[in-house]
Design a protein around this motif. Structure first.
Motif, PDB file in Angstrom:
ATOM      1  N   ALA A 245       0.823  -1.200   0.000  1.00 18.51           N
ATOM      2  CA  ALA A 245       0.000   0.000   0.000  1.00 18.51           C
ATOM      3  C   ALA A 245       0.864   1.260   0.000  1.00 18.51           C
ATOM      4  CB  ALA A 245      -0.926  -0.004   1.213  1.00 18.51           C
ATOM      5  N   PHE A 246       1.900   1.243   0.826  1.00 18.21           N
ATOM      6  CA  PHE A 246       2.804   2.397   0.879  1.00 18.21           C
ATOM      7  C   PHE A 246       3.508   2.595  -0.455  1.00 18.21           C
ATOM      8  CE2 PHE A 246       7.230   3.777   1.361  1.00 18.21           C
ATOM      9  CZ  PHE A 246       7.023   5.077   1.802  1.00 18.21           C
ATOM     10  N   PHE A 247       4.017   1.503  -1.017  1.00 16.53           N
ATOM     11  CA  PHE A 247       4.720   1.602  -2.301  1.00 16.53           C
ATOM     12  C   PHE A 247       3.768   1.987  -3.430  1.00 16.53           C
ATOM     13  CE2 PHE A 247       7.330  -1.456   0.160  1.00 16.53           C
ATOM     14  CZ  PHE A 247       8.472  -0.678   0.250  1.00 16.53           C
ATOM     15  N   GLY A 248       2.501   1.565  -3.310  1.00 14.59           N
ATOM     16  CA  GLY A 248       1.513   1.944  -4.306  1.00 14.59           C
ATOM     17  C   GLY A 248       1.248   3.442  -4.284  1.00 14.59           C
ATOM     18  N   MET A 249       1.080   3.987  -3.072  1.00 16.67           N
ATOM     19  CA  MET A 249       0.861   5.418  -2.957  1.00 16.67           C
ATOM     20  C   MET A 249       2.103   6.193  -3.402  1.00 16.67           C
ATOM     21  SD  MET A 249      -0.141   7.797   0.350  1.00 16.67           S
ATOM     22  CE  MET A 249       1.531   7.771   1.014  1.00 16.67           C
TER      23      MET A 249
END
Length: 290
Positions: A245-249
């Motif tokens: 999720a962090f890398f996606g954002m």
């Protein structure tokens, strides 16, 4: 040492999947959701088939059923996720997908009647607050279709992680991978046929994001996930993979120029706090349950 290898492998998967949200968003400019799924799963399946063609006869009926079941969960997860991405942003899509980390422990309760600890209930509640902050606008009617579809996808991703944990000790990685990708590809093409979308048009200028999804986000990432889960539990795998999720954002902000709102930042923080509450051994919770 094997535990740390497993953790490193799953963290690598999270990075690949995080960037995959951006690739999917770009691919949606030229392909329908199910065309994207059909191409990515077919690419992964054909590469795996070519690498293991001489060993196909060694696959048992039991292995076939197990791999196909994983493929069904995988297809449904990606179907809801990819369709959902049409109606929401890549960063929200990524964070809401990460909710599967909360669902995995509850699957243990539903299937094996394992007691869900207090920290699991508290962590879930905190995560739900985060989801609300991510999904709601100024009105209570602010939850959009993309958010709801992404939450459904989180359930199927949780099932895929949970069931993989059962099979990895008894099955070879390549067998589960081949059958999983093959059944997911078949379901994707079947859906295209039923909906009448038509065959995707493969052009050099539009196919790169889909090839990235097929080779990196599907073939490499799911091979690493399946192999790494031999050395971790399903809950550990879920919490590590949730960092996608962090890398996606991060990817959507850096590559697509997406603006991150205060609500999204606060909601993201709540989700990660909920994840930490569920997964970490917090003495205060341990004392209450002792």
């Amino acid at each position: 040492m094997k535990k740390y290898i497993g953790i490193l492998g799953l963290l690598t998967v999270a990075v690949i999947w995080g960037t995959g949200f951006v690739a999917t968003a770009v691919a949606l400019d030229n392909y329908t959701p199910f065309q994207i799924l059909a191409i990515r799963f077919t690419v992964a399946f054909l590469i795996l088939l070519g690498m293991n063609i001489t060993k196909i006869k060694t696959i048992s009926k039991k292995s076939f059923k197990r791999g196909s079941l994983l493929g069904v969960f995988l297809f449904l997860a990606f179907a809801f996720q990819t369709v959902g991405l049409q109606f929401t942003t890549p960063s929200k899509n990524a964070f809401l997908t990460a909710v599967n980390v909360i669902i995995v422990p509850f699957l243990g309760f539903l299937i094996f009647k394992k007691k869900v600890p207090i920290k699991g209930v508290v962590g879930s509640f905190v995560t739900l607050i985060g989801i609300a902050l991510l999904s709601l606008t100024s009105s209570l009617g602010g939850i959009n279709l993309g958010d709801m579809l992404t939450l459904v996808c989180a359930v199927f991703f949780a099932l895929q992680i949970f069931v993989t944990d059962f099979f990895v000790d008894e099955e070879e990685t390549w067998v589960l991978m081949l059958l999983q990708m093959g059944s997911a590809a078949a379901l994707s093409w079947l859906t295209i046929f039923i909906t009448g979308e038509g065959l995707p048009s493969i052009k050099m200028e539009t196919v790169f994001p889909v090839l990235y999804l097929g080779i990196a986000s599907t073939l490499i990432a799911y091979f690493l996930q399946t192999a790494s889960q031999k050395y971790t539990t399903s809950s550990q795998a879920a919490v590590i993979l949730s960092t996608e999720a962090f890398f996606g954002m991060l990817g959507s902000v850096l590559l697509l120029g997406e603006k991150v709102s205060i609500n999204m930042l606060i909601g993201s923080i709540f989700i990660f706090i909920g994840i930490l509450i569920v997964e970490l051994d917090i003495p205060q919770f341990a004392k209450k349950q002792g």
